[in-house]
Design a protein around this motif. Structure first.
Motif, PDB file in Angstrom:
ATOM      1  N   ARG A 143      -4.268 -25.371  42.652  1.00  0.00           N
ATOM      2  CA  ARG A 143      -5.655 -25.829  42.966  1.00  0.00           C
ATOM      3  C   ARG A 143      -5.804 -25.360  44.418  1.00  0.00           C
ATOM      4  NH1 ARG A 143      -7.588 -32.137  43.950  1.00  0.00           N
ATOM      5  NH2 ARG A 143      -9.989 -31.648  44.074  1.00  0.00           N
ATOM      6  N   GLU A 144      -4.928 -25.211  45.317  1.00  0.00           N
ATOM      7  CA  GLU A 144      -5.212 -24.649  46.580  1.00  0.00           C
ATOM      8  C   GLU A 144      -5.295 -23.206  46.698  1.00  0.00           C
ATOM      9  OE1 GLU A 144      -1.487 -25.846  48.818  1.00  0.00           O
ATOM     10  OE2 GLU A 144      -2.397 -27.734  49.231  1.00  0.00           O
ATOM     11  N   THR A 145      -4.617 -22.569  45.658  1.00  0.00           N
ATOM     12  CA  THR A 145      -4.836 -20.879  45.663  1.00  0.00           C
ATOM     13  C   THR A 145      -6.072 -20.542  45.150  1.00  0.00           C
ATOM     14  OG1 THR A 145      -2.271 -20.995  45.183  1.00  0.00           O
ATOM     15  CG2 THR A 145      -3.376 -19.034  44.704  1.00  0.00           C
ATOM     16  N   SER A 146      -6.422 -21.284  43.933  1.00  0.00           N
ATOM     17  CA  SER A 146      -7.732 -20.799  43.209  1.00  0.00           C
ATOM     18  C   SER A 146      -9.068 -21.452  43.554  1.00  0.00           C
ATOM     19  CB  SER A 146      -7.351 -21.123  41.867  1.00  0.00           C
ATOM     20  OG  SER A 146      -7.605 -22.577  41.437  1.00  0.00           O
ATOM     21  N   GLY A 147      -8.856 -22.565  44.047  1.00  0.00           N
ATOM     22  CA  GLY A 147      -9.873 -23.395  44.342  1.00  0.00           C
ATOM     23  C   GLY A 147     -10.701 -23.994  43.167  1.00  0.00           C
ATOM     24  N   ALA A 148      -9.893 -24.132  42.047  1.00  0.00           N
ATOM     25  CA  ALA A 148     -10.438 -24.488  40.987  1.00  0.00           C
ATOM     26  C   ALA A 148     -10.365 -26.256  41.008  1.00  0.00           C
ATOM     27  CB  ALA A 148      -9.813 -24.017  39.701  1.00  0.00           C
TER      28      ALA A 148
END
Length: 307
Positions: free
Chosen positions: A12-17
């Motif tokens: 979630r932190e890496t992708s923003g999804a």
């Protein structure tokens, strides 16, 4: 493979999804983080992950130049406090100065004589560890040189002369005025610091990175249900845009967004009345590629209290 909350949080932190999308992506890809990012991108749920996303390390990047030759090094420490230590700063400056005379190999740099000492660079760093009381690592080194022209440099978030969080070298080959070349080179170096291009031009891009983008674009296009010949054109168009975003020469110049970097250099060459070739660049950002272990401070306190 079981999907943990920590894995979902990292994605979630890496992708923003969203959290549920991240969980679905990890399940779909068997917990493979990189494949999960691509899965999210295919579904239009995430942008391309930036390699430096969560990485962190302390210390300093040091730059040193000598006319048409320059070098950049990264010396890591455990805390940012040490990076503000004058002894550590002088050490980084001296090591960068030694790197100017070498070919960019970090092992050769470690073995090189340290100025004003009977010890080599690695031994001098070990002495500094004992003096300052914190572990240090000479992580990497790079060097650029031109026969005619300049290697300009720029340091972002400067802590002292030639020291900071980001160090950039830009090589310009030209018989033009050295001062004007330095000014142009510094502007391009500032651009590189801001935009972090993947390569100088399309020829120097990692083929694996290009293929990965092509695969993602192909899957996205196929989900539109369009014919294969239209899909191919869509993918090629997306790739051209990708090249404009990630190659230095095709990027919009931050100093003058009406021009690409390539065009800005051509304009400068016209003004100088002589050819200027953008021959290469190096960008070191402190800590990129190093995963710093994250700890749960509250859990540590509870453990220390015996809870």
């Amino acid at each position: 493979m079981s999907i943990t909350a920590a894995m979902v949080k990292e994605l979630r932190e890496t992708s923003g999804a969203g959290m549920m999308d991240c969980k679905a992506a990890l399940k779909e890809t068997g917990g493979d983080m990189e494949a999960a990012i691509d899965w999210l991108r295919t579904k239009g749920l995430a942008k391309a992950a930036k390699k430096a996303g969560r990485v962190a390390a302390d210390g300093l990047v040091g730059v040193a130049a000598n006319g048409n030759v320059a070098a950049v090094i990264e010396l890591n420490s455990e805390t940012d406090f040490v990076a503000r230590n004058e002894v550590f700063q002088k050490l980084v400056q001296d090591v960068a100065g030694v790197a100017v005379g070498l070919e960019g190999d970090v092992e050769a740099l470690k073995a090189a004589p340290f100025p004003g000492s009977e010890k080599n660079v690695e031994e001098e760093i070990k002495d500094a560890v004992a003096t300052i009381g914190e572990n240090m690592t000479l992580r990497r080194s790079a060097r650029l040189a031109v026969e005619k022209g300049v290697v300009a440099s720029y340091v972002h978030s400067a802590a002292a002369e030639g020291l900071g969080k980001i160090g950039v070298l830009v090589a310009l080959e030209s018989a033009g005025d050295a001062d004007k070349l330095q000014a142009l080179g510094r502007q391009v170096a500032m651009h590189v610091a801001a935009t972090n291009p993947m390569a100088l031009n399309t020829e120097e891009l990692d083929p694996a990175a290009v293929e990965r983008e092509r695969t993602v674009y192909m899957e996205q296009a196929r989900e539109s249900g369009k014919p294969e010949n239209i899909i191919e054109k869509m993918v090629e168009g997306r790739l051209r845009k990708f090249y404009e975003e990630v190659t230095l020469v095709k990027q919009s110049f931050v100093i003058n967004p009406d021009l690409t970097v390539e065009q800005a250099v051509e304009e400068a060459a016209k003004d100088a009345g002589t050819e200027i070739k953008l021959a290469g660049f190096v960008r070191f950002a402190l800590g990129e590629g190093i995963e710093k272990e994250e700890t749960d401070f509250a859990a540590e306190v509870a453990a220390a209290a015996g809870n």
